[in-house]
Scaffold this active site. Sequence first.
Site, PDB file in Angstrom:
ATOM      1  N   GLN A 144       0.121  13.296 -19.753  1.00 47.99           N
ATOM      2  CA  GLN A 144       0.832  14.243 -19.025  1.00 47.99           C
ATOM      3  C   GLN A 144       1.272  13.815 -17.692  1.00 47.99           C
ATOM      4  OE1 GLN A 144       2.021  17.313 -20.423  1.00 47.99           O
ATOM      5  NE2 GLN A 144       3.304  17.488 -18.344  1.00 47.99           N
ATOM      6  N   LYS A 181       1.829  23.049 -25.114  1.00 46.97           N
ATOM      7  CA  LYS A 181       1.977  22.074 -26.109  1.00 46.97           C
ATOM      8  C   LYS A 181       0.784  22.397 -27.139  1.00 46.97           C
ATOM      9  CE  LYS A 181       4.286  18.967 -23.134  1.00 46.97           C
ATOM     10  NZ  LYS A 181       4.370  17.977 -22.043  1.00 46.97           N
ATOM     11  N   ASP A 232       5.571  10.783 -26.867  1.00 45.10           N
ATOM     12  CA  ASP A 232       6.964  11.151 -25.774  1.00 45.10           C
ATOM     13  C   ASP A 232       7.728  10.069 -26.101  1.00 45.10           C
ATOM     14  OD1 ASP A 232       6.738  13.439 -24.671  1.00 45.10           O
ATOM     15  OD2 ASP A 232       5.050  12.576 -23.107  1.00 45.10           O
TER      16      ASP A 232
END
Length: 283
Positions: A94, A50, A117
């Site tokens: 994460q 990422k 997200d």
Amino acid sequence: MIIDGKALASEVEAETRVRVEELAALGQRPGLATIIVGENPASAMYVRIKHSACDRVGIRSENVNLPEDAGIDEIIETIRDLNGREDVNGILLQLPLPGNRDPALAMAAIDPAKDVDGFHPFNMGSLLAGAERLVPCTPKGIIWALERLGVDLKGKEAVIVGHSNVVGKPLAAMMLNRNATVSVCHVFTRDLAAHTRKAEILVVAAGVPGLIKGDMVRPGAYVFDVGINRVEGKTVGDVEFDEALLVAAAVTPVPGGVGPLTVSMLMSQTATAAKMQEQMNER
Ligand code: NAD
């Protein structure tokens, strides 16, 4: 046809790079902050991927590594610090958390305007209500690819295998928002093949290698294989790729399909979040 996820992701990145430069010209270079809790090597690898994508599109990135034993309060405190920083436009926690701890409270602490997200209950609720704000990146990538391939979802039979909060559920909502007829299958579905054989669009996100055989695919279907599994040292999906390719109109490979698209959507959403925040500040 093989759906080249890397090529599609490059297109999204090129588009995003332009938007990032426009924001940078206004003195608003977008920033993404990632949080890893503990030392999970797979999480570290995903976060590295990422950050590399951020470098390619001009997004500033940073990572906060919290210790394995960080409590939910410490994670939330870190998130609140990042919520308050103007140079951080996107925050990504994460997953999974160590010990498979429930991330729900931490997710809910992320400012919905920085929730790149798309997992915050406000953003999930908006999606379900038909107003898509920041949405989960994997479903967004699949919808974008279908649009790019010229597949109109309206009236199509879409079947999703897997009902996770990350992929299956938000994708079902996005497909319904576009007027597809959607079936969501999962581990308790009685006759999986009877469902998948109806699918004009088949998305498989189960994490079970070889789950979908060629004879479970409808001729002319568009097949998106989200699964990521390690089998005998190789990364494979949930679909028997060679078999599916003989029957389907198009199939995503693993690796090189849905994965790169997902990362490119994270870049796109970080630029979108930065733009939204700039507009909110102007008001
Ligand atoms: P999950 O692991 O939380 O849940 C698995 C889902 O599959 C559940 O709905 C379960 O009921 C269903 N399932 C399991 N076995 C099944 C079976 N035999 N028949 C039918 N359904 C079955 O789901 P997830 O987090 O969406 O992850 C699924 C897979 O997708 C994993 O391999 C994960 O690594 C991968 N993934 C990839 C990306 C990407 O960007 N490519 C993103 C997210 C997840």
